[in-house]
Design a protein around this motif. Structure first.
Motif, mmCIF file in Angstrom:
data_model
loop_
_atom_site.group_PDB
_atom_site.id
_atom_site.type_symbol
_atom_site.label_atom_id
_atom_site.label_comp_id
_atom_site.label_asym_id
_atom_site.label_seq_id
_atom_site.Cartn_x
_atom_site.Cartn_y
_atom_site.Cartn_z
ATOM 1 N N UNK A 162 34.908 85.334 27.907
ATOM 2 C CA UNK A 162 34.218 85.931 29.047
ATOM 3 C C UNK A 162 32.950 85.129 29.328
ATOM 4 N N UNK A 163 32.920 84.443 30.478
ATOM 5 C CA UNK A 163 31.769 83.625 30.856
ATOM 6 C C UNK A 163 31.197 84.136 32.169
ATOM 7 N N UNK A 164 29.881 84.184 32.250
ATOM 8 C CA UNK A 164 29.222 84.633 33.469
ATOM 9 C C UNK A 164 28.083 83.671 33.801
ATOM 10 N N UNK A 165 27.749 83.604 35.084
ATOM 11 C CA UNK A 165 26.717 82.677 35.558
ATOM 12 C C UNK A 165 25.399 83.403 35.779
ATOM 13 N N UNK A 166 24.309 82.802 35.282
ATOM 14 C CA UNK A 166 22.966 83.362 35.457
ATOM 15 C C UNK A 166 21.984 82.231 35.722
#
Length: 359
Positions: A162-166
């Motif tokens: 699970x990868x998310x952009x910030x």
């Protein structure tokens, strides 16, 4: 076969599986990509200064006119930020275009220094709950990382897919340094969101986290022009990075930050904002506007949607500033329309549209 045709055949034989991307306005900037690769991702992986931000087809920054050649779109461009006229003129989104053969394109490259995309391991050194269901997540990096103002990276817990952009909220590291040793992010809780729900479960100090980046081109050049920054919620993160960087680089540029939240109980990152205000009292102004503050509260500031703060009374010369707009997709699009109506040229509006990545 003519000599020109023979040369093309010989060139393709020397580049099996590769496609030549020729930039019409700057043929010296031409480059090769693999057949069936995404145009934008392949370009930035090679250090090409290709305009981009979101990489998922919502911001429109990578729009490119396709002069000749064939691509396969990953999305319906009619549903993208491209206008009807741009579609008629042959524009595509490079981030959503699979290359099927040699292309001739028209796009303006450059505008910011391109830093190599890297994967770096880190450990959580700060996990702090802030008002408004936001966490201040700070990571100590195992290797220094360079990034530009307003850029972002993808984050994943070690061992998770699970990868998310910030977006980074820090000002970029000094040019003569190896890079940042620590970086910080503002993470909003998204009900049902796999990463944010995992992050909010408990204090994650000491947890190993992987970063990949940097990505995006929000903090463009022209450091001496006054700036108007409009942030909704955690859209404040790249704004903090850009404003801190610009105030350091310029001796005279002034900035106005319009910060939109729901209620006074949601006001977060006040310490970081107050530190900037104290350091640059003559060059920085903050306007916080609340959209759902109860009528009987003690709040003395402006109320309403964030666009309500953007009017002639704000004291901004809309014709001459550069605008940076960060937040949810509907909010950003509403602000863009308002700013253009007030006379701000579209080419000086730089937007970062936050979109849930999935659950």
């Amino acid at each position: 076969m003519s000599s020109n045709q023979a040369a093309v055949v010989a060139d393709e034989a020397a580049r099996p599986g590769r496609c030549r991307i020729t930039v019409e306005s700057d043929r010296a900037a031409s480059f090769d990509v693999g057949r069936n690769e995404l145009l934008l991702l392949s370009a930035i992986a090679q250090g090409v200064e290709y305009p981009h931000n979101c990489r998922v087809g919502t911001c429109g920054r990578c729009k490119t006119r396709l002069i000749s050649g064939r691509i396969s779109p990953m999305v319906d461009f009619a549903l993208s930020p491209l206008s009807n006229q741009e579609l008629k003129d042959g524009y595509i989104l490079a981030c959503q275009a699979k290359v099927r053969g040699d292309l001739v394109i028209d796009v303006k490259l450059g505008g910011t220094s391109v830093l190599p995309v890297r994967t770096v391991s880190s450990r959580v050194v700060r996990w702090e709950r802030l008002p408004g269901e936001v966490i201040d997540l700070r990571l100590k990096l195992d290797e220094p990382l360079r990034f530009n103002a307003g850029q972002y990276c993808t984050i994943a817990e070690s061992g998770s897919f699970v990868r998310r952009s910030y977006s980074f909220y820090d000002a970029p590291p000094a040019a003569d340094s190896e890079g940042a040793q620590e970086v910080g992010f503002l993470v909003k809780r998204l009900p049902g969101g796999q990463f944010s729900e995992w992050l909010f479960e408990r204090d994650r100090v000491g947890t190993k986290v992987w970063l990949e980046g940097p990505f995006g081109m929000m903090g463009v050049a022209d450091h001496d022009r006054d700036g108007l920054c409009v942030a909704g919620g955690t859209g404040l993160a790249p704004i903090l990075s850009i404003v801190a960087d610009r105030l350091q680089r310029s001796t005279g540029a002034r900035f106005t930050i319009v910060f939109g939240l729901r209620t006074s109980r949601d006001v977060f990152a006040n310490e970081a904002l107050q530190q900037l205000l104290a350091r640059y009292p003559e060059r920085l102004r903050l306007v916080t506007i609340l959209s759902h503050e109860p009528a009987g509260s003690s709040w003395q500031g402006p109320r309403g949607l964030i666009t309500a703060a953007l009017d002639a009374q704000l004291g901004v010369d809309y014709r001459d500033v550069t605008a940076f707009v960060c937040g949810s997709l509907p909010m950003v699009e509403a602000v863009e329309k308002t700013l253009q109506r007030l006379g701000l040229p579209p080419e000086r509006i730089h937007a970062d549209k936050f979109l849930p990545t999935g659950y």
